[in-house]
Design an enzyme around this catalytic site. Structure first.
Site, PDB file in Angstrom:
ATOM      1  CE  LYS A 182      57.050  81.170  41.103  1.00 36.66           C
ATOM      2  NZ  LYS A 182      57.719  80.849  39.857  1.00 36.66           N
TER       3      LYS A 182
ATOM      4  CE  LYS B 100      45.188  85.774   8.740  1.00 36.20           C
ATOM      5  NZ  LYS B 100      45.553  85.217   7.457  1.00 36.20           N
TER       6      LYS B 100
ATOM      7  CE  LYS C 186      52.402  80.824  41.749  1.00 37.92           C
ATOM      8  NZ  LYS C 186      51.862  80.737  40.401  1.00 37.92           N
TER       9      LYS C 186
ATOM     10  CB  ILE D 108      45.198  77.004  37.894  1.00 34.81           C
ATOM     11  CG1 ILE D 108      44.591  77.651  36.648  1.00 34.81           C
ATOM     12  CG2 ILE D 108      44.496  75.687  38.215  1.00 34.81           C
ATOM     13  CD1 ILE D 108      45.005  77.044  35.344  1.00 34.81           C
TER      14      ILE D 108
ATOM     15  CG  ASP E  75      52.491  84.330  33.994  1.00 37.25           C
ATOM     16  OD1 ASP E  75      51.957  83.535  34.787  1.00 37.25           O
ATOM     17  OD2 ASP E  75      53.728  84.414  33.837  1.00 37.25           O
TER      18      ASP E  75
ATOM     19  CG  ASN F 191      54.195  77.906  27.666  1.00 38.51           C
ATOM     20  OD1 ASN F 191      54.394  76.705  27.633  1.00 38.51           O
ATOM     21  ND2 ASN F 191      53.184  78.449  28.341  1.00 38.51           N
TER      22      ASN F 191
ATOM     23  CG  PHE G 123      56.382  71.441  38.707  1.00 38.87           C
ATOM     24  CD1 PHE G 123      55.515  70.635  39.425  1.00 38.87           C
ATOM     25  CD2 PHE G 123      57.506  70.862  38.130  1.00 38.87           C
ATOM     26  CE1 PHE G 123      55.758  69.273  39.572  1.00 38.87           C
ATOM     27  CE2 PHE G 123      57.758  69.505  38.264  1.00 38.87           C
ATOM     28  CZ  PHE G 123      56.894  68.706  38.976  1.00 38.87           C
TER      29      PHE G 123
HETATM   30  O1  C5P Z   1      54.070  81.837  38.891  1.00 37.48           O
HETATM   31  P1  C5P Z   1      54.559  80.700  38.095  1.00 37.48           P
HETATM   32  O2  C5P Z   1      53.925  80.578  36.758  1.00 37.48           O
HETATM   33  O3  C5P Z   1      56.054  80.602  37.979  1.00 37.48           O
HETATM   34  O4  C5P Z   1      54.136  79.436  38.984  1.00 37.48           O
HETATM   35  C1  C5P Z   1      54.339  78.157  38.562  1.00 37.48           C
HETATM   36  C2  C5P Z   1      53.359  77.228  39.222  1.00 37.48           C
HETATM   37  O5  C5P Z   1      52.073  77.808  39.286  1.00 37.48           O
HETATM   38  C3  C5P Z   1      53.178  75.963  38.425  1.00 37.48           C
HETATM   39  O6  C5P Z   1      52.854  74.930  39.318  1.00 37.48           O
HETATM   40  C4  C5P Z   1      52.019  76.286  37.510  1.00 37.48           C
HETATM   41  O7  C5P Z   1      51.347  75.138  37.066  1.00 37.48           O
HETATM   42  C5  C5P Z   1      51.155  77.130  38.429  1.00 37.48           C
HETATM   43  N1  C5P Z   1      50.383  78.183  37.749  1.00 37.48           N
HETATM   44  C6  C5P Z   1      49.020  78.068  37.694  1.00 37.48           C
HETATM   45  N2  C5P Z   1      48.273  79.060  37.118  1.00 37.48           N
HETATM   46  C7  C5P Z   1      48.876  80.159  36.613  1.00 37.48           C
HETATM   47  C8  C5P Z   1      50.272  80.277  36.663  1.00 37.48           C
HETATM   48  C9  C5P Z   1      50.991  79.257  37.230  1.00 37.48           C
HETATM   49  O8  C5P Z   1      48.476  77.054  38.145  1.00 37.48           O
HETATM   50  N3  C5P Z   1      48.142  81.106  36.059  1.00 37.48           N
END
Ligand code: C5P
Length: 407
Positions: free
Chosen positions: A340, A290, A344, A309, A280, A212, A326
């Site tokens: 969130k 390849k 989370k 994470i 994601d 990304n 974030f």
């Molecule tokens: O769900 P989303 O990606 O919008 O969440 C954003 C937050 O979750 C950020 O703090 C990002 O660093 C963390 N995150 C993570 N591991 C993932 C997806 C997001 O730590 N697989």
């Protein structure tokens, strides 16, 4: 009037018409009690004399990299380290370009490359030179390298044009010097801060990946702020093109899985700030070779969900005292952030709008909203560095509410 007694400033004077203001700056520094050493570039000697600056500063003025007496008295490396702060005034376009590229062909540039002390530059040049893409690029590089800037101001130039390019006035440079030399509180001394930043890269085959646009700028700014407040700072970063902030322990990773393993390995920690734009999904089965065009239908990509994470660390038995996530959203920013926060299990969500027109991705500014169970706090538009400092100071206060964070 803040005293600078006991502080030592190395002033590097570049070759521009604004060099005459160095006299006033030296005088102001002397009245505050600072010790001053001075280097003049060859070009600066066309505008001011070593004798006038030596008389004002009461110190020897250095001009040559190859001066036997100077090297015997104090080698140029020591000259670069003996000061508490290095000030370049005026910083000409030429000097800025040399600094940005690490050139070291004379005493001034060698000293600047060898120093491990904070550097403040006061640019001065014609406005077209200031606006030239090369100068813009070089100044950006210096800012990224952690140098501080004062000015330039708008005004009438020696060449008769009007615009930005006038060197900051000596009293403004003095104010910046005082600000930089002020002893900083280190409320995070002895604390460990874990930060994730940048994108992750999820391989499709040996030559392709899913990723990304994350630049890592906000996360790197947070790492710098954590170091400034005295924290042991671990930065787990995906691939970005940013320099490693000084004092940070860098842990480079590519995939989300690697990022998770490193984060788990770094526990326990006092604070964790997850700014990384973690992919994601990853490709369920990375191709060993390849993928080739076959003339038939393109290959389908089967995706598997990556570990979260932030959520995993929030629920770890060794969970850091404060966990911050974030939320980069393109719509309903604070609503999604509040969700969130719950899902989370973190203490705070820093929500920001990353819609294309916001310029947040890759940009230097950010408008954030702090979402916690206590409510929503809207912060004004700030540079990513200011957001980082304000956030880390807040987290330091949350960790030790009875202790005053950075003054
Ligand atoms: O769900 P989303 O990606 O919008 O969440 C954003 C937050 O979750 C950020 O703090 C990002 O660093 C963390 N995150 C993570 N591991 C993932 C997806 C997001 O730590 N697989």
């Amino acid at each position: 009037m803040t005293s600078l007694a006991g502080k030592s400033v190395l002033l590097i004077v570049g070759g521009g018409i604004a060099a005459y203001k160095a006299h006033e700056l030296v005088r102001l520094l002397k009245t505050r009690g600072a010790a001053i050493r001075i280097i003049l570039t060859k070009a600066a000697e066309q505008f001011v004399t070593p004798l006038s600056l030596a008389s004002l500063s009461g110190e020897k003025v250095h001009t040559s990299l190859f001066s036997l007496t100077d090297e015997v008295e104090m080698g140029h490396i020591q000259l670069s380290r003996a000061a508490d702060l290095v000030v370049v005034a005026p910083a000409t376009a030429d000097l800025i370009a040399k600094m940005a590229n690490g050139l070291a062909g004379d005493l001034a540039t060698t000293t600047l490359l060898a120093t491990d002390k904070p550097v403040l530059i006061a640019p001065a040049m014609n406005l077209r030179m200031w606006r030239h893409p090369a100068t813009v690029r070089n100044v950006e590089t210096l800012k990224r390298d952690g140098l501080a800037l004062t000015g330039p101001n708008d005004g009438e130039m020696a060449c008769g044009e009007f615009g930005p390019g006038r060197m900051a006035e000596p009293d403004e440079i003095l104010a910046a010097i005082v600000g930089m030399l002020k002893p900083r509180a280190q409320p995070l001394a002895g604390k460990k801060v874990l930060i994730t930043a940048g994108p992750t890269r999820e391989p499709i085959d040996p030559v392709r990946f899913i990723s990304n646009y994350s630049s890592g700028k906000q996360g790197y700014a947070i790492a710098r702020a954590a170091v400034e407040l005295g924290a042991e700072t671990i930065l787990v970063s995906g691939p970005v093109s940013l320099p490693i902030p000084p004092g940070v322990q860098m842990m480079p990773i590519e995939t989300a899985q690697e990022m998770l393993e490193i984060c788990q390995g770094e526990l326990p920690a006092d604070i964790a700030v997850f700014t990384a734009a973690v992919a994601d999904w990853r490709v369920a089965a990375e191709a060993a070779e390849k993928l080739k065009k076959t003339g038939n239908a393109p290959p389908g990509l089967s995706l598997a969900e990556n570990p979260d994470i932030l959520a995993t660390i929030s629920r770890d038995p060794r969970r850091p005292r404060i966990v911050v996530g974030f939320a980069a959203e393109t719509e309903k920013v604070t609503e999604h952030a509040a969700e969130k926060l719950k899902n989370k299990g973190c203490d705070l969500i820093v929500a920001n709008d990353v819609g294309r027109e916001s310029g947040v991705f890759g940009g230097d500014r950010n408008t954030v909203h702090l979402v916690s169970t206590a409510g929503i706090e809207n912060w004004p538009n700030m540079s990513k560095d200011e957001v980082a400092r304000k956030l880390m100071e807040r987290l330091a206060r949350m960790l030790a509410p009875d202790r005053k964070a950075a003054e």
